[in-house]
Design a protein around this motif. Structure first.
Motif, PDB file in Angstrom:
ATOM      1  N   LEU A  62       0.831  -1.199   0.000  1.00  0.00           N
ATOM      2  CA  LEU A  62       0.000   0.000   0.000  1.00  0.00           C
ATOM      3  C   LEU A  62       0.869   1.253   0.000  1.00  0.00           C
ATOM      4  O   LEU A  62       0.595   2.221  -0.732  1.00  0.00           O
ATOM      5  N   ALA A  63       1.938   1.244   0.807  1.00  0.00           N
ATOM      6  CA  ALA A  63       2.839   2.396   0.848  1.00  0.00           C
ATOM      7  C   ALA A  63       3.479   2.639  -0.517  1.00  0.00           C
ATOM      8  O   ALA A  63       3.700   3.795  -0.916  1.00  0.00           O
ATOM      9  N   ALA A  64       3.733   1.562  -1.260  1.00  0.00           N
ATOM     10  CA  ALA A  64       4.305   1.710  -2.600  1.00  0.00           C
ATOM     11  C   ALA A  64       3.294   2.366  -3.543  1.00  0.00           C
ATOM     12  O   ALA A  64       3.665   3.196  -4.387  1.00  0.00           O
ATOM     13  N   HIS A  65       2.030   2.012  -3.402  1.00  0.00           N
ATOM     14  CA  HIS A  65       0.984   2.649  -4.232  1.00  0.00           C
ATOM     15  C   HIS A  65       0.865   4.135  -3.890  1.00  0.00           C
ATOM     16  O   HIS A  65       0.698   4.977  -4.785  1.00  0.00           O
ATOM     17  N   ILE A  66       0.953   4.446  -2.603  1.00  0.00           N
ATOM     18  CA  ILE A  66       0.894   5.856  -2.190  1.00  0.00           C
ATOM     19  C   ILE A  66       2.085   6.622  -2.774  1.00  0.00           C
ATOM     20  O   ILE A  66       1.939   7.754  -3.264  1.00  0.00           O
ATOM     21  N   ALA A  67       3.259   5.997  -2.745  1.00  0.00           N
ATOM     22  CA  ALA A  67       4.454   6.643  -3.293  1.00  0.00           C
ATOM     23  C   ALA A  67       4.293   6.890  -4.793  1.00  0.00           C
ATOM     24  O   ALA A  67       4.707   7.942  -5.308  1.00  0.00           O
ATOM     25  N   GLU A  68       3.680   5.940  -5.498  1.00  0.00           N
ATOM     26  CA  GLU A  68       3.447   6.117  -6.937  1.00  0.00           C
ATOM     27  C   GLU A  68       2.500   7.290  -7.190  1.00  0.00           C
ATOM     28  O   GLU A  68       2.717   8.101  -8.108  1.00  0.00           O
ATOM     29  N   LEU A  69       1.448   7.399  -6.380  1.00  0.00           N
ATOM     30  CA  LEU A  69       0.514   8.510  -6.536  1.00  0.00           C
ATOM     31  C   LEU A  69       1.210   9.841  -6.255  1.00  0.00           C
ATOM     32  O   LEU A  69       0.991  10.835  -6.970  1.00  0.00           O
ATOM     33  N   ARG A  70       2.046   9.871  -5.229  1.00  0.00           N
ATOM     34  CA  ARG A  70       2.760  11.116  -4.912  1.00  0.00           C
ATOM     35  C   ARG A  70       3.718  11.502  -6.046  1.00  0.00           C
ATOM     36  O   ARG A  70       3.906  12.688  -6.327  1.00  0.00           O
TER      37      ARG A  70
END
Length: 335
Positions: A62-70
C-alpha cells in the motif's frame, strides 16, 4: 484539483492527469477521491484492495501505491510551476501536502478545483428545493443539470472493492432519486410527449424501478396510449415476480386499475370519439396536475422519497471523518 468520477475516474492537478494506469494505485486513488478531505484509514484501504484478507506485506505494498501517486502528483505540480514561470500563476503545493500521511491513514487534500459529485449534489439539492416550493420550471432545469453531469457509470474502469461498491450504490441511488423527480417535474409541466423519447429507454434499463414505470404509464396514458400503459404494468409485474417473487406495490396496482377504468370509459363513449380526461379526474387518478406551473396532487400521501425507502436520502452526504473506518440520473443523460 479537478475530480470527475461520474463516467470514469479522471483526476487532474493543475490540468495534468495524476490518474495511474495500473489497477491497484488507481483503486487507491479512487477511494481517496470518494472521501476527499477526510482521513481514510489504512484498514479501509487494505480491505478495499484485498477483500478476502490482507496478505503478508500488505502495508508495504500500500505504501508503494501511495508513493506512486505522490510521484504523479509531484510531476503534475512541477509542470504547473513551469506554467507559473511562463506567466500563469498557480497555487504552489507539495505532493506530501496534497496526499497527506496521518496516524492510521491518508487524506487527499484537493484544494481548489472541480468535483463533479459536489456539482451533482448542489444541483440536485437546488432542484429538490424548487420541487418543494412548487417551482417546476426551476426544478426541471436544476435536476436536469445534475443528470447531465453523468457520462456513464461512477468509477467506471476501476476495480471496486467493498467500500467503493457501497459508494457506487449510494451514487446510483441518488441518481435514480434525481431522475424520478426530474421526470415528475416534466410531467407536472405537461411535457409527457417530449419525455416519451427518453422515458421508455430509462424504464427498460431500470426494469424493476417502480417510480419510473409509473411515470411511463402516466405519460403513455396522457397521450391516449392505454394499451401500452397497461403493457408497462404487465412487464413490471413479470420482472418483479421473476426476480423477487413480489407483486407491484399498491400504488402501481391502483394506477393499473385507473388506466383500465379510463380505457373502459373511452370504449363506452364510442370507438370514434376522443374524450380527453378532465383535469380533475386526471389529478385524482394519477396524482399529477395537467397544466404547467402546478404541483402534483397527493398520491396516497407518499412523498417522492417514499418510493425509494427511508434508507435512501435524497442527496446522500459524505461520511463524517470519524466514520472513515466504517465507510460503508432536452437533458443529455448517459444511460
Amino acid at each position: 484539483m479537478d475530480i470527475h468520477i461520474l463516467g470514469g475516474l479522471s483526476v487532474r492537478e493543475g490540468g495534468v492527469s495524476i490518474t495511474p494506469t495500473a489497477a491497484a494505485p488507481r483503486q487507491v486513488l479512487a477511494l481517496l477521491t470518494a472521501f476527499a478531505g477526510q482521513v481514510v484509514p489504512v484498514t479501509v484501504l487494505t480491505e478495499e484492495l484485498w477483500p478476502s484478507g490482507a496478505p503478508r506485506g500488505a502495508r508495504t505494498e500500500l505504501a508503494a501505491h501511495i508513493a506512486e501517486l505522490r510521484a504523479l502528483i509531484a510531476r503534475a505540480l512541477h509542470e504547473s510551476e513551469e506554467d507559473a514561470a511562463a506567466g500563469r500563476w498557480t497555487e504552489r503545493r507539495t505532493a506530501d501536502a496534497v496526499l497527506v500521511s496521518l496516524p492510521g491513514g491518508y487524506r487527499l487534500d484537493t484544494g481548489v478545483g472541480v468535483h463533479d459529485i459536489g456539482q451533482f449534489e448542489r444541483a440536485a439539492g437546488a432542484g429538490y428545493r424548487a420541487m418543494d416550493a412548487g417551482d417546476l420550471v426551476r426544478a426541471s432545469l436544476r435536476l436536469g443539470e445534475a443528470l447531465a453531469l453523468w457520462h456513464g457509470e461512477p468509477y467506471a474502469g476501476v476495480a471496486a472493492g467493498p467500500c467503493l461498491r457501497r459508494e457506487v450504490e449510494r451514487l446510483e441511488s441518488a441518481r435514480l432519486s434525481v431522475l424520478d423527480q426530474w421526470v415528475e417535474a416534466q410531467l407536472g409541466l405537461g411535457r409527457h410527449e417530449e419525455i416519451l423519447s427518453e422515458l421508455p429507454g430509462l424504464a427498460a434499463r431500470y426494469a424493476t424501478n417502480e417510480p419510473l414505470q409509473a411515470h411511463l404509464m402516466v405519460a403513455l396514458l396522457r397521450c391516449g396510449r392505454h394499451e401500452e400503459a397497461l403493457a408497462v404494468y404487465e412487464r413490471l409485474r413479470t420482472v418483479l415476480h421473476r426476480e423477487t417473487g413480489m407483486e407491484p406495490c399498491a400504488r402501481l396496482r391502483r394506477l393499473q386499475h385507473s388506466v383500465l377504468a379510463v380505457r373502459h370509459t373511452r370504449v363506452g363513449a364510442g370507438a370514434g370519439a376522443r374524450t380527453p380526461l378532465a383535469a380533475t379526474s386526471a389529478e385524482a387518478l394519477f396524482g399529477y396536475a395537467t397544466g404547467p406551473g402546478t404541483t402534483r396532487a397527493a398520491f396516497d400521501a407518499v412523498p417522492a422519497g417514499g418510493w425509494y425507502g427511508p434508507a435512501v436520502p435524497r442527496v446522500p452526504a459524505q461520511p463524517q471523518p470519524g466514520r472513515a473506518g466504517t465507510v460503508t440520473a432536452g437533458v443529455a443523460m448517459a444511460v
